[in-house]
Enzyme design. Structure first.
Site, short mmCIF file in Angstrom:
data_model
loop_
_atom_site.label_atom_id
_atom_site.label_comp_id
_atom_site.label_asym_id
_atom_site.label_seq_id
_atom_site.Cartn_x
_atom_site.Cartn_y
_atom_site.Cartn_z
N ARG A 85 0.84 -1.19 0.00
CA ARG A 85 0.00 0.00 0.00
C ARG A 85 0.88 1.25 0.00
O ARG A 85 1.97 1.26 0.57
CB ARG A 85 -0.92 0.02 1.23
CG ARG A 85 -2.09 -0.96 1.14
CD ARG A 85 -3.01 -0.84 2.33
NE ARG A 85 -2.36 -1.25 3.56
CZ ARG A 85 -1.86 -0.45 4.48
NH1 ARG A 85 -1.97 0.87 4.34
NH2 ARG A 85 -1.28 -0.92 5.55
N TYR A 225 -1.46 -3.46 -6.96
CA TYR A 225 -1.25 -4.24 -5.74
C TYR A 225 -2.42 -4.20 -4.75
O TYR A 225 -2.94 -3.12 -4.42
CB TYR A 225 0.01 -3.72 -5.01
CG TYR A 225 0.20 -4.50 -3.75
CD1 TYR A 225 0.74 -5.78 -3.80
CD2 TYR A 225 -0.29 -4.04 -2.55
CE1 TYR A 225 0.82 -6.55 -2.67
CE2 TYR A 225 -0.23 -4.80 -1.41
CZ TYR A 225 0.33 -6.06 -1.48
OH TYR A 225 0.38 -6.82 -0.36
N LYS A 234 -9.67 -2.31 1.52
CA LYS A 234 -9.34 -1.17 2.39
C LYS A 234 -10.11 0.08 1.98
O LYS A 234 -10.58 0.84 2.81
CB LYS A 234 -7.84 -0.90 2.39
CG LYS A 234 -7.00 -2.10 2.82
CD LYS A 234 -7.33 -2.50 4.23
CE LYS A 234 -6.84 -3.90 4.50
NZ LYS A 234 -6.18 -4.11 5.75
N HIS A 254 -10.62 -2.50 11.37
CA HIS A 254 -9.54 -3.37 10.87
C HIS A 254 -9.35 -4.50 11.89
O HIS A 254 -8.38 -4.50 12.64
CB HIS A 254 -8.28 -2.52 10.73
CG HIS A 254 -7.16 -3.16 9.97
ND1 HIS A 254 -5.84 -2.79 10.12
CD2 HIS A 254 -7.16 -4.15 9.04
CE1 HIS A 254 -5.09 -3.50 9.30
NE2 HIS A 254 -5.85 -4.34 8.65
N SER A 276 -1.49 -3.66 10.22
CA SER A 276 -1.13 -4.53 9.10
C SER A 276 0.11 -5.36 9.44
O SER A 276 1.08 -4.84 9.98
CB SER A 276 -0.85 -3.67 7.87
OG SER A 276 -2.00 -2.91 7.57
P1 GTP Z 1 -2.54 -7.80 7.29
O1 GTP Z 1 -3.10 -8.78 6.36
O2 GTP Z 1 -1.44 -6.98 6.69
O3 GTP Z 1 -3.57 -6.90 7.89
O4 GTP Z 1 -1.76 -8.62 8.45
P2 GTP Z 1 -2.24 -9.48 9.72
O5 GTP Z 1 -2.50 -8.58 10.87
O6 GTP Z 1 -3.30 -10.42 9.33
O7 GTP Z 1 -0.90 -10.27 10.10
P3 GTP Z 1 -0.54 -11.83 9.98
O8 GTP Z 1 -1.37 -12.70 10.87
O9 GTP Z 1 -0.50 -12.18 8.55
O10 GTP Z 1 0.94 -11.84 10.57
C1 GTP Z 1 1.96 -11.02 10.07
C2 GTP Z 1 3.29 -11.53 10.51
O11 GTP Z 1 3.36 -11.58 11.94
C3 GTP Z 1 3.59 -12.92 10.01
O12 GTP Z 1 4.91 -12.96 9.55
C4 GTP Z 1 3.42 -13.79 11.22
O13 GTP Z 1 4.24 -14.90 11.17
C5 GTP Z 1 3.77 -12.86 12.37
N1 GTP Z 1 3.02 -13.23 13.59
C6 GTP Z 1 1.68 -13.42 13.68
N2 GTP Z 1 1.32 -13.80 14.93
C7 GTP Z 1 2.46 -13.82 15.67
C8 GTP Z 1 2.75 -14.14 17.04
O14 GTP Z 1 1.87 -14.47 17.84
N3 GTP Z 1 4.05 -14.04 17.42
C9 GTP Z 1 5.04 -13.67 16.54
N4 GTP Z 1 6.28 -13.60 17.00
N5 GTP Z 1 4.81 -13.39 15.24
C10 GTP Z 1 3.54 -13.46 14.81
C1 SPV Z 2 -3.07 -4.52 5.13
O1 SPV Z 2 -2.09 -3.89 4.70
O2 SPV Z 2 -3.61 -4.24 6.23
C2 SPV Z 2 -3.63 -5.64 4.37
C3 SPV Z 2 -3.10 -5.90 3.04
O3 SPV Z 2 -4.53 -6.31 4.84
S1 SPV Z 2 -3.75 -4.84 1.83
O4 SPV Z 2 -4.96 -5.42 1.30
O5 SPV Z 2 -2.76 -4.69 0.79
O6 SPV Z 2 -4.08 -3.56 2.42
MN MN Z 3 -5.06 -5.66 6.94
#
Ligand code: GTP
Ligand code: SPV
Ligand code: MN
Length: 612
Positions: A85, A225, A234, A254, A276
Site C-alpha cells: 500500500r 497491488y 481497504k 480493521h 497490518s
Molecule cells: P494484514 O493482512 O497486513 O492486515 O496482516 P495481519 O494482521 O493479518 O498479520 P498476519 O497474521 O498475517 O501476521 C503477520 C506476521 O506476523 C507474520 O509474519 C506472522 O508470522 C507474524 N506473527 C503473527 N502472529 C504472531 C505471534 O503471535 N508471534 C510472533 N512472534 N509473530 C507473529
Molecule cells: C493490510 O495492509 O492491512 C492488508 C493488506 O490487509 S492490503 O490489502 O494490501 O491492504
Molecule cells: Mn489488513
C-alpha cells in the site's frame, strides 16, 4: 432483454447490459474517458475465471502452479516498485479539509478530480475495461453495501472474485431496487498504443488512491497491488465504510473475528484490531494449544459492527477471502491457513517458486528448499543474502476453504462480540495482556495503540508510530471525530452487553532480545485468560495501566516457559510507562479540539496513577 451471453461481447459502442440507470451511465462515462478497446461485464463464473486466468498465463502475468499441489492456483509477480500500500499517495478528498483530519492526506475534491480526469483520459487504451459488480457483506443483508469496480486489470478481476461476492447475482440484486453503489474506478495507468507489447505487471510510477467521502466514491490509479487495487477491501470496507458507519451509527474496523468455545461448551466471540502484518490472520486461524478450547474463524481483516436489538455489539466479516501475509505463515505456525491454501483456487503474489511448480516463502516449512526462483525471478539458494519471497508477499484464498470457518460466517446478523483486543508490535513497555478498567479506558488503549511499521505499507519498516485502533491508514474522516464516534457507540450498548477491552502484545522482547512470548497457537492461553476475566474466574493485578494476569492465573501448563519468563512477558514497568507519557501527550495534541474529553481525562488519570 440482454442475456448473460450478450454481456460477454458488449463493447463501449453499445448500451450497457444493465437496467440500473446510474450504473449504465457511469460505465458509459468512464469508457468515454478511458477509451478501452472493449468493455466487459464480469459475471463471476468459474468459466469466466478460467478464461481470464488462461489469458493472464498467456500474457506472463500469472504462472500456473503444479495442479496436484496447488489446484487451480497461480503465482503473480509485481513490478518491484509495486509491492505494498502507498500511504503517502492515499487521499481523503472531503469537501472540507477539516473532515479529513490530521491523519489523512487531503486535496480539494475538484482539484483532485481535474488531476484524475487528466490521468484517466485514455488510460485504458489498448486494454479491456472490466465492470465488476460486488457487495461487501451479505447479499441478503438488510442494507447490502454494493460497489462496482471498474478496472483494466485481469489480475484485479481474478483477485476480487476471491475477496468479495461479485458478478451477475449482485448485479441483479442491485437492479431490483436501483440501489446505491460505491463507484470504484481503477486503472493500472499503462495504456497500450497500437502494436505495443504489454508487460507482465503493468503499473505507473505515479500512484493515487483517492476517496471522496461525501460522494462515497473511490478512484485508484497506477498500482495493481492488493489494498491499492482491490477496491472492495481497504478503500471501501474500511475508508468509505468508516464514513458510512459514522453517519449510520455503526463501526467499520480493521479487525479479525473469531469464535471461542470453552471446555464447558460456552461460546464467545472476540474481535481484534492489530495493524497490518501484526497477527490478525494468524490469530483468526489459531490452533489452541490448551486442552478443551476450540477456535473457529469468522474473519481475518475487517469487521463491520452494529448495535443489535438487545444493545449488544454484533460483527460481520464483509469479505469473502483471505489476503494474507505469506512469510511466517507455515505448517508449524498456522497449519489451518496452510490447509486452506493447499485446497487451491488461490492467487499468490511475490512469493518464491519451487522447482516442482509450487510456491514457497520464509517460514512456510522448517526445511528450506535447496533451490528456488525468488520473487524477482532470480535463482535463489539458502546461501542467498536476501529473502526468496518479498516480506509483503501474499496469498489470496477463498475464506470458504478454511476448515475451521464458523457457520456463523454466513449469518448476515453476525455474532455478538464479547471481547475486543487491541494489539501492536512493541519490543518493550506493552505487556502480553492488559484488561481495560472500563469501555472508555479501553477506547483510550485503542486510541493510543502504537506499533512498529511493517512491509505492508511502502516506507521504512520498524518505526514505532501511533496507530489508533489499527486504523491509522484506514480512517476515512477526522481521527478525533472517529474517536468520538467510538465513544458515542458506548451509549447505545446495554450495560450488561458491553464487550470487555484488552490490550495485547505478542511481540515484546526479553533482555536477551528474543520474543518474550512464543505467540501463535500459544496465544490461546491469553484468550483463555481474557474469557476467564469475563467469567470472573481469573485473578488479575491492578496496575496503573489496567489489569494484568496475577501470578499463576495464566494457564502455562505444557508450555516451555518458567513462571519468571511469564512474569517478564506480563509485567508492567512503571518507568517505561512514565517514559511513554510524553509521546501520548504529543499524539493527543495533534487531535486539537476534536479529541474526546473522556480520553483527555483518561490520560490525566493514567498520568496521576503512574506518578512522576
Ligand atoms: P494484514 O493482512 O497486513 O492486515 O496482516 P495481519 O494482521 O493479518 O498479520 P498476519 O497474521 O498475517 O501476521 C503477520 C506476521 O506476523 C507474520 O509474519 C506472522 O508470522 C507474524 N506473527 C503473527 N502472529 C504472531 C505471534 O503471535 N508471534 C510472533 N512472534 N509473530 C507473529
Ligand atoms: C493490510 O495492509 O492491512 C492488508 C493488506 O490487509 S492490503 O490489502 O494490501 O491492504
Ligand atoms: Mn489488513
Amino acid at each position: 432483454m440482454t442475456t448473460i451471453a450478450d454481456r460477454q461481447v458488449q463493447d463501449s459502442g453499445h448500451s450497457a447490459p444493465t437496467t440500473h440507470a446510474k450504473l449504465a451511465q457511469w460505465v458509459e462515462e468512464v469508457a468515454a474517458l478511458t477509451k478501452p478497446d472493449r468493455v466487459y461485464w464480469v459475471d463471476g463464473s468459474q468459466e469466466e475465471n478460467d478464461r481470464l486466468t488462461a489469458q493472464l498465463v498467456e500474457a506472463g502475468t500469472l504462472i500456473k502452479l503444479n495442479e496436484e499441489k496447488f489446484p487451480g492456483s497461480f503465482a503473480a509477480f509485481s513490478d518491484p516498485s509495486d509491492v505494498a500500500r502507498v500511504e503517502e499517495q492515499t487521499f481523503i478528498c472531503s469537501v472540507n479539509e477539516r473532515d479529513a483530519g490530521f491523519t489523512n492526506n487531503w486535496m480539494e475534491p475538484n482539484e483532485m478530480k481535474a488531476k484524475l480526469n487528466g490521468l484517466f483520459d485514455g488510460a485504458m487504451r489498448g486494454r479491456t475495461m472490466y465492470v465488476i459488480p460486488f457487495v461487501m457483506g451479505h447479499l441478503d443483508a438488510e442494507d447490502p453495501k454494493f460497489g462496482v469496480e471498474i478496472t483494466d486489470s485481469e489480475y484485479v478481476v481474478a483477485s476480487m472474485r476471491i475477496m468479495a461476492r461479485i458478478g451477475t447475482d449482485v448485479l441483479r440484486k442491485l437492479e431490483e431496487k436501483q440501489s446505491f453503489f460505491v463507484p470504484a474506478l481503477h486503472s493500472v495507468g499503462a495504456p497500450l498504443e497500437a502494436g505495443q507489447a504489454d508487460v507482465p505487471w503493468p503499473c505507473n510510477p505515479e500512484k493515487w488512491i483517492v476517496h471522496f467521502p461525501e460522494e462515497r466514491s473511490i478512484v485508484s490509479y497506477g498500482s495493481g497491488y492488493g489494498g491499492n487495487a482491490l477496491l472492495g477491501k481497504k478503500c471501501f470496507a474500511l475508508r468509505i465504510a468508516s464514513v458510512m458507519a459514522r453517519d449510520e451509527g455503526w463501526l467499520a474496523e480493521h479487525m479479525l473475528i473469531l469464535k471461542l468455545t470453552s471446555p464447558e461448551g460456552k461460546d464467545y466471540h472476540v474481535a481484534a484490531a492489530f495493524p497490518s502484518a501484526c497477527g490478525k490472520t494468524n490469530l483468526a486461524l489459531l490452533d489452541p494449544t490448551i486442552e478443551g478450547w476450540k477456535v473457529e474463524t469468522l474473519g481475518d481483516d475487517i469487521a463491520w459492527m452494529r448495535v443489535g436489538a438487545n444493545g449488544e455489539l454484533r460483527a460481520v466479516n464483509p469479505e469473502a477471502g483471505l489476503f494474507g501475509v505469506a512469510p511466517g505463515t507455515g505448517w508449524s505456525t498456522n497449519p489451518n491457513a496452510m490447509r486452506a491454501i493447499e485446497k487451491g483456487n488461490s492467487v499468490f503474489t511475490n512469493v518464491a517458486l519451487t522447482d516442482d511448480g509450487g510456491v514457497w516463502w520464509e517460514g512456510m516449512t522448517d526445511e528450506t528448499p535447496a533451490h528456488l526462483t525468488d520473487w524477482l525471478g532470480n535463482d535463489w539458494t539458502p546461501e542467498s543474502d536476501r529473502p526468496a519471497a518479498h516480506p509483503n508477499s501474499r496469498f489470496c484464498t477463498p475464506i470458504a476453504q478454511i476448515d475451521m470457518l464458523s457457520d456463523e460466517y454466513n449469518d448476515p446478523q453476525g455474532v455478538k462480540i464479547d471481547a475486543i483486543l487491541f494489539g501492536g508490535r512493541r519490543k518493550t513497555t506493552v505487556p502480553l495482556v492488559t484488561q481495560a478498567r472500563s469501555w472508555t479506558s479501553g477506547v483510550f488503549m485503542g486510541s493510543t495503540l502504537s506499533s512498529e511499521t511493517t512491509a505492508a505499507a511502502a516506507g521504512q519498516v520498524g518505526l514505532v508510530r501511533r496507530d489508533p485502533m489499527a486504523m491509522l491508514p484506514f480512517i476515512g474522516y477526522d481521527a478525533g471525530d472517529y474517536l468520538n464516534h467510538w465513544d458515542s457507540i458506548r451509549s447505545h450498548l446495554a450495560e450488561d452487553q458491553l464487550p470487555q477491552i484488552f490490550l495485547v502484545n505478542w511481540f515484546r522482547r526479553t533482555s536477551e532480545g528474543g520474543f518474550a512470548w512464543p505467540g501463535f497457537g500459544e496465544n490461546s492461553r491469553v484468550l483463555k485468560w481474557a474469557i476467564e476475566r469475563l467469567e470472573g474466574k481469573a485473578d488479575a493485578v491492578d496496575t496503573p495501566i489496567g489489569f494484568v494476569p496475577a501470578a499463576g492465573s495464566l494457564d502455562i501448563k505444557g508450555l516451555d516457559l518458567s513462571e519468571d519468563e511469564v512474569a517478564e512477558a506480563t509485567h508492567v514497568d512503571v518507568d517505561e510507562w512514565r517514559a511513554e507519557l510524553p509521546g501520548i501527550e504529543e499524539w493527543f495534541a495533534r487531535f486539537g479540539d476534536s479529541l474526546p474529553a473522556s480520553l483527555r481525562t483518561e490520560l490525566d488519570e493514567l498520568t496521576a496513577r503512574l506518578g512522576r
